[in-house]
Design a protein around this motif. Sequence first.
Motif, mmCIF file in Angstrom:
data_model
loop_
_atom_site.group_PDB
_atom_site.id
_atom_site.type_symbol
_atom_site.label_atom_id
_atom_site.label_comp_id
_atom_site.label_asym_id
_atom_site.label_seq_id
_atom_site.Cartn_x
_atom_site.Cartn_y
_atom_site.Cartn_z
ATOM 1 N N LEU A 109 0.824 -1.211 0.000
ATOM 2 C CA LEU A 109 0.000 0.000 0.000
ATOM 3 C C LEU A 109 0.857 1.259 0.000
ATOM 4 O O LEU A 109 1.963 1.272 0.536
ATOM 5 N N VAL A 110 0.298 2.325 -0.588
ATOM 6 C CA VAL A 110 0.899 3.658 -0.504
ATOM 7 C C VAL A 110 -0.172 4.584 0.065
ATOM 8 O O VAL A 110 -1.193 4.837 -0.586
ATOM 9 N N LEU A 136 -10.978 -1.946 1.460
ATOM 10 C CA LEU A 136 -10.190 -0.912 2.128
ATOM 11 C C LEU A 136 -10.922 0.424 2.287
ATOM 12 O O LEU A 136 -10.554 1.230 3.156
ATOM 13 N N SER A 137 -11.942 0.680 1.485
ATOM 14 C CA SER A 137 -12.652 1.970 1.527
ATOM 15 C C SER A 137 -13.157 2.351 2.915
ATOM 16 O O SER A 137 -13.039 3.517 3.317
ATOM 17 N N THR A 148 0.190 -4.255 -6.585
ATOM 18 C CA THR A 148 -0.106 -5.624 -7.035
ATOM 19 C C THR A 148 0.043 -6.635 -5.905
ATOM 20 O O THR A 148 -0.747 -7.577 -5.782
ATOM 21 N N LYS A 149 1.039 -6.446 -5.044
ATOM 22 C CA LYS A 149 1.288 -7.407 -3.955
ATOM 23 C C LYS A 149 0.134 -7.480 -2.962
ATOM 24 O O LYS A 149 0.024 -8.455 -2.209
ATOM 25 N N ALA A 150 -0.721 -6.448 -2.943
ATOM 26 C CA ALA A 150 -1.859 -6.473 -2.017
ATOM 27 C C ALA A 150 -2.783 -7.646 -2.308
ATOM 28 O O ALA A 150 -3.460 -8.159 -1.406
ATOM 29 N N THR A 157 -4.112 -8.756 7.275
ATOM 30 C CA THR A 157 -2.764 -8.216 7.022
ATOM 31 C C THR A 157 -2.854 -6.871 6.323
ATOM 32 O O THR A 157 -2.135 -5.915 6.676
ATOM 33 N N LEU A 158 -3.739 -6.765 5.335
ATOM 34 C CA LEU A 158 -3.887 -5.516 4.589
ATOM 35 C C LEU A 158 -4.405 -4.391 5.477
ATOM 36 O O LEU A 158 -3.866 -3.274 5.469
ATOM 37 N N ILE A 159 -5.429 -4.664 6.233
ATOM 38 C CA ILE A 159 -6.029 -3.621 7.084
ATOM 39 C C ILE A 159 -5.047 -3.187 8.175
ATOM 40 O O ILE A 159 -4.895 -1.995 8.453
#
Length: 470
Positions: A109-110, A136-137, A148-150, A157-159
């Motif tokens: 993420l950025v 994610l919104s 792409t790795k997301a 993990t993402l959150i």
Amino acid sequence: MRQIWIQTKTRHQLYLDQINGQTADVLFQRITDFQTGDILYGTVKQVDHRLKACFIDVGQGDIAYLPYRNMVDEKVSHGDWLLVQVERLATPSKYITVTTKLQIKDDALVYSPFETSIHVSHKLTNEERDYLIDLLSPYVDEGLIVRTKANHQDQTTLINGLERLKIEYKQINEMPVKKGLVYRQSHPFMTALQQTDLSEVDRIIVDEPNMKEKILSVLPHVSDRLNLDRHYLHHRPYGYESLADELTRRQISLPSGASLTIDQTEALTAVDVDFGSYRIHQQTEPDYMVINREAVTQLAKILKERNVFGAIIVDLLNMQSNKEQQEIINTLKHQNIQQSASIHIVGFTKLGMLELTRKREVTNSYQFFGVDQRTLAPTENYYLQQLEEELCWFNEDRSIDVIHLEVDSSYSSMMKPFLKMLHETHEFHFPLYISTKKGLQSPYQLYKIGNVHWLLSRYEDKGLSIDKVF
């Protein structure tokens, strides 16, 4: 045997990956250098409405260029404090380019606190992109770029990763207001280790405890292969002069006997391919194609090792058709992927030259070692870095009592402040005395002294001046 040597104690820092004594990868940075992505505090030194830009004093004598298009708010005045992020590094003729539109990122993420929309990598399918946006919104009102790795990470993990980025940004804003570096994403040597298949590495050798602790905190599974060597400079498989020569040499011999000649100018890097001492071989294809393939294969490695940036023009041996040119481009593309050299291939010009470009992210080898890019002559920085290495080498030897530094008179005015700064950093165990002399063959000469009284009386008898620096 594969070993990684990491030198971070000196102001000029090196990372060397060797396989059976041959260099597989080399990275370098000066401790005072900024990197792309660094976040800095600075003050507005000048606002130029004609150029539609500001000039920011970010400390260390560095001035940054901040164009209006890179600003969240154009209403700034002389003396205002700003948090800025390095977008492009300085060149010999241009300032660092910065932006106030900060971004904090990880592999997936950025986080863009000054934006308001979510963008997802176009390498993903529409279905994958819609899924990630919906996921994610709810957790972000600001801007976000989803890499792409997301797509390979689970929801938790993402959150959690997004929350960490938001916390990091908050901590950056709470840092003390002081010119210079506020935040760096990661040490480039740590990034290199994380991107390396460490199962193939036999030993990782570092020269200071802090780097060992950093590595263990991120890569605890390498503890059995991670060694702190307190006599690192005595044991390392490279010397300052030999490595500087290897990474700045004008002519490079290829395995076949052919050669590459690399010349740096203000505007571009010119690379010439030559038959050299190449011997004619009996084969079914023209010798020039064998050499051209070998040349671009080696060139990708050289450009990455030296971190050559900007426009690069390669004068290959004459090819007879577009098909042969495309074959060379394909070879270079393959090597670019293999070497992670980040080369952008523009193509062949009408004159048959291969045109490349490469983005600047860190300093190149010429600047790092203090070698003039056009003449390849050592500069003042070359000798100062070499002096630091030699003093640190002596500092590893506890049997040394006193060091005498004889300096050419043209270097004397700046040497004492430099030496005192080094002593504050390294806390040398020996006292150091300095004297000046005209016409030395090199800028300085170091001597190990067993008896300081002999040294002082010798200079006193001759009516010469000698001073104790520390």
